[in-house]
Structure formats: structure tokens, C-alpha cells
Design an enzyme around this catalytic site. Sequence first.
Site, short mmCIF file in Angstrom:
data_model
loop_
_atom_site.label_atom_id
_atom_site.label_comp_id
_atom_site.label_asym_id
_atom_site.label_seq_id
_atom_site.Cartn_x
_atom_site.Cartn_y
_atom_site.Cartn_z
N GLY A 47 -19.89 -3.72 2.70
CA GLY A 47 -19.77 -3.58 1.26
C GLY A 47 -18.37 -3.15 0.88
N GLN A 52 -11.87 0.41 -4.25
CA GLN A 52 -11.23 0.55 -2.94
C GLN A 52 -10.01 -0.33 -2.77
OE1 GLN A 52 -15.29 0.06 -1.00
NE2 GLN A 52 -14.23 1.31 0.52
N CYS A 93 -17.34 4.13 5.86
CA CYS A 93 -16.67 3.59 4.68
C CYS A 93 -15.33 3.01 5.10
CB CYS A 93 -16.47 4.73 3.67
SG CYS A 93 -15.61 4.21 2.17
N LEU A 94 -15.00 1.83 4.57
CA LEU A 94 -13.71 1.21 4.91
C LEU A 94 -12.53 2.06 4.45
CD1 LEU A 94 -14.50 -2.55 4.15
CD2 LEU A 94 -14.44 -1.40 6.38
N GLU A 136 -21.64 2.03 -2.78
CA GLU A 136 -20.60 1.28 -3.50
C GLU A 136 -20.57 1.68 -4.97
OE1 GLU A 136 -18.55 -0.07 -1.66
OE2 GLU A 136 -19.77 -0.29 0.14
N HIS A 139 -18.48 4.63 -5.50
CA HIS A 139 -17.04 4.32 -5.55
C HIS A 139 -16.60 4.02 -6.98
CE1 HIS A 139 -15.60 4.36 -1.46
NE2 HIS A 139 -16.53 3.53 -1.02
ZN ZN Z 1 -17.14 3.18 0.91
#
Ligand code: ZN
Length: 179
Positions: A47, A52, A93-94, A136, A139
Amino acid sequence: MALLKILRYPDPRLHKIAKPVTEFGTERLRKLVADMADTMYDAPGVGLAATQVDVHERVIVIDVSETHDQLIVFINPEITWASEDKQVYDEGCLSVPGIYDGVERPAKVKVRAYDVEGKEFTVDADGLLAVCIQHEMDHLMGKVFVEYLSPLKRNRIKAKLQKEERGMEREAARAGGRR
Ligand code: ZN
């Protein structure tokens, strides 16, 4: 295929609140969604929220399938129902690379959202999809999952990532010097 730069925690831009999308079906929105999907698959991740990649609009891409061919695009998503029962899932999380920790959230949610063309749809989610949607959507509100952890853990994660960031900058400077 265009890859976007993913902001890393504790970048302050991760705490900006996203605005709703008002124009659907535009070239710009299609490109944003396509680039976000490319970036998510390349990372690889399940996701990605527009926040981000430093775009502060309510856009999310998710694909929790094993085959990586079931992309869901959520624009202006809203949770219309959440179950009483909760589940704890080890989230990553990326924007917080290499860190995984348990977060408790409602086990099931109903979400209403729009696709790129502005068509409304709803999803009943449980399991990983429910976790991912909620992660997400956080975020988009400027919230990163580490904020659910204890301040002690969060500060440790912050220090670790800041140290890595400084290491990467030194590495880049050295590489520049060799040229
Ligand atoms: Zn994340």
C-alpha cells in the site's frame, strides 16, 4: 513507468493533512495513480498513500494479492463502519524501512471511496486489506503507524532512521567526491 521518491520518517511532510480530490478523470490524476502504483510495486509494498510521495491529496493505492495484479485505488476514502472486535497485526511501512511492530485496529471495516473516474464504490474489508486501508488512511491524516507505539520505542526508531539517513548522505557525498 515513473518511480516517485518515498518520504522517510521522521520527515515532517509525513504529518501534513491531505485535501480531498476535486477533479476526477484528469490526466494528472491518472498519472499520479499510475506512478504511485509503480512506486509501490517496485518498493515492494502492499500500500502507498499520496502523502508518502509528498502529494497531499486523498489518494491511496493498495494491492494485498499474492499475484500483485489486484490494484485497488481509493480516492477520498471514508470509513463508514468499523467492527467492535480488534486485531493486532505486525505492521511495516515504506516510510519506516526495516521496522515492524504490532498495532491494534478494528478487524473489519467498510470503506466508501471513488475511483480515478469519480465513480463511487464500497469495500467490505477484513484481514490484511482492513489493516492496510486503515494504515494508509492514517497517512492521509498525517499519522505514521509508529505513533501507536510507546514513546520509548518511537524515539528509538526515530534515532535509528536518522542515523541511517546521515549514513546515506555521507555515502552520497563520498560518491560525489570520487567523480
Ligand atoms: Zn505506511
